[in-house]
Motif scaffolding. Structure first.
Motif, PDB file in Angstrom:
ATOM      1  N   ALA A   1       1.324  -0.998  -0.168  1.00  0.00           N
ATOM      2  CA  ALA A   1      -0.197   0.094  -0.086  1.00  0.00           C
ATOM      3  C   ALA A   1       0.323   0.951   0.030  1.00  0.00           C
ATOM      4  O   ALA A   1       0.521   1.932  -0.786  1.00  0.00           O
ATOM      5  N   ALA A   2       2.277   1.194   0.471  1.00  0.00           N
ATOM      6  CA  ALA A   2       2.778   2.300   0.689  1.00  0.00           C
ATOM      7  C   ALA A   2       3.780   2.881  -0.755  1.00  0.00           C
ATOM      8  O   ALA A   2       4.282   3.477  -1.641  1.00  0.00           O
ATOM      9  N   ALA A   3       3.813   1.325  -1.448  1.00  0.00           N
ATOM     10  CA  ALA A   3       4.345   1.417  -3.017  1.00  0.00           C
ATOM     11  C   ALA A   3       4.219   1.436  -3.992  1.00  0.00           C
ATOM     12  O   ALA A   3       4.412   1.857  -5.194  1.00  0.00           O
ATOM     13  N   TRP A   4       2.783   0.885  -4.211  1.00  0.00           N
ATOM     14  CA  TRP A   4       1.876   0.432  -5.233  1.00  0.00           C
ATOM     15  C   TRP A   4       1.519   2.090  -6.039  1.00  0.00           C
ATOM     16  O   TRP A   4       0.945   2.148  -7.316  1.00  0.00           O
TER      17      TRP A   4
ATOM     18  N   MET B   1      -6.829  -3.676  -8.931  1.00  0.00           N
ATOM     19  CA  MET B   1      -8.083  -5.182  -8.751  1.00  0.00           C
ATOM     20  C   MET B   1      -8.517  -5.555  -6.777  1.00  0.00           C
ATOM     21  O   MET B   1      -8.059  -4.427  -6.159  1.00  0.00           O
ATOM     22  N   PRO B   2      -9.659  -5.737  -6.272  1.00  0.00           N
ATOM     23  CA  PRO B   2      -9.332  -6.216  -5.028  1.00  0.00           C
ATOM     24  C   PRO B   2      -8.669  -6.795  -4.329  1.00  0.00           C
ATOM     25  O   PRO B   2      -8.020  -7.618  -4.575  1.00  0.00           O
ATOM     26  N   LYS B   3      -8.489  -5.462  -2.076  1.00  0.00           N
ATOM     27  CA  LYS B   3      -7.526  -6.392  -2.522  1.00  0.00           C
ATOM     28  C   LYS B   3      -7.994  -6.725  -0.835  1.00  0.00           C
ATOM     29  O   LYS B   3      -9.160  -6.367  -0.425  1.00  0.00           O
ATOM     30  N   TYR B   4      -7.771  -8.108   0.023  1.00  0.00           N
ATOM     31  CA  TYR B   4      -8.128  -9.020   1.278  1.00  0.00           C
ATOM     32  C   TYR B   4      -6.451  -8.465   2.333  1.00  0.00           C
ATOM     33  O   TYR B   4      -6.125  -9.457   1.522  1.00  0.00           O
TER      34      TYR B   4
ATOM     35  N   GLY C   1       1.913   2.079 -14.787  1.00  0.00           N
ATOM     36  CA  GLY C   1       2.503   0.557 -15.681  1.00  0.00           C
ATOM     37  C   GLY C   1       1.690  -0.642 -15.052  1.00  0.00           C
ATOM     38  O   GLY C   1       0.486  -0.180 -14.078  1.00  0.00           O
ATOM     39  N   GLU C   2       1.615  -0.826 -15.850  1.00  0.00           N
ATOM     40  CA  GLU C   2       0.787  -3.000 -15.650  1.00  0.00           C
ATOM     41  C   GLU C   2       0.885  -3.649 -14.487  1.00  0.00           C
ATOM     42  O   GLU C   2      -0.330  -3.728 -14.320  1.00  0.00           O
ATOM     43  N   PHE C   3       1.901  -3.904 -13.840  1.00  0.00           N
ATOM     44  CA  PHE C   3       1.526  -4.243 -12.857  1.00  0.00           C
ATOM     45  C   PHE C   3       0.900  -3.464 -11.505  1.00  0.00           C
ATOM     46  O   PHE C   3      -0.214  -4.068 -11.056  1.00  0.00           O
ATOM     47  N   ALA C   4       1.416  -2.252 -11.472  1.00  0.00           N
ATOM     48  CA  ALA C   4       0.648  -1.040 -10.774  1.00  0.00           C
ATOM     49  C   ALA C   4      -0.952  -0.924 -10.543  1.00  0.00           C
ATOM     50  O   ALA C   4      -1.661  -1.112  -9.910  1.00  0.00           O
TER      51      ALA C   4
END
Length: 189
Positions: free
Chosen positions: A65-68, A82-85, A73-76
């Motif tokens: 959460a601090a980085a992305w 997307m949903p995150k749990y 770009g594609e990864f980010a």
């Protein structure tokens, strides 16, 4: 029903701590010291693009959460949308987009997540969470990117379990500078 897929950067001696750095670990960023090559990068890209949701432990979640969110770009784009749990008994107000905190019984919460998705729910890092998932036989697939280095110290992926946990090798390949990608699945009952 979704599948729980664990993916890890791991040293030969089982260390998964801080492969990308930023945690103050003695060997921060150790995975960047070994080239995983184009095939290894492609594996990670396909894995990410094939993910429907992320399931993370609190510490890994906080690092992601601090980085992305500030990256592109594609990864980010995929990680951020997307949903995150996040499994946590202490996190109350997650700020990363599309995040849900799971604070109840692990098996019950993971069952709800599986029911909410059709594709891969991918767990990155999160060794404490992974150990809990393995103990409860909740891992459908385990993807290990094993780097040819012994770190000697750090959080290990595997801890003690109440019983043996059989897995079946589904695929293996060597990429880059001797990085092994091992994909294991739970055997059919």
């Amino acid at each position: 029903m979704g599948r729980i897929v664990v993916t890890e950067f791991v040293s030969l001696d089982g260390v998964v701590e801080a492969p990308g750095g930023g945690e103050g670990f003695k060997h921060d960023g150790w995975s960047f010291e070994i080239d995983r090559g184009d095939a290894g990068n492609q594996f990670k890209l396909e894995e990410t693009m094939g993910s429907e949701a992320l399931l993370l432990g609190r510490k890994t979640y906080e690092g992601f959460a601090a980085a992305w969110p500030s990256r592109d770009g594609e990864f980010a784009d995929k990680f951020n949308s997307m949903p995150k749990y996040v499994v946590s008994s202490t996190l109350e107000s997650p700020e990363w987009t599309n995040t849900t905190v799971l604070a109840g019984d692990l098996a019950e919460e993971v069952a709800k997540v599986r029911d909410a998705h059709e594709g891969n729910v991918v767990v990155h890092g999160s060794p404490q969470l992974v150990q809990g998932l393995l103990e409860r036989d909740l891992v459908d697939e385990l993807r290990l990117m094993v780097f040819p280095v012994v770190l000697g110290t750090g959080k290990r992926l595997f801890g003690e379990t109440s019983d043996k946990k059989p897995l079946r090798l589904a695929s293996s390949q060597t990429v880059g500078d001797g990085v092994s990608i091992l994909v294991y699945e739970r055997p059919d009952p």
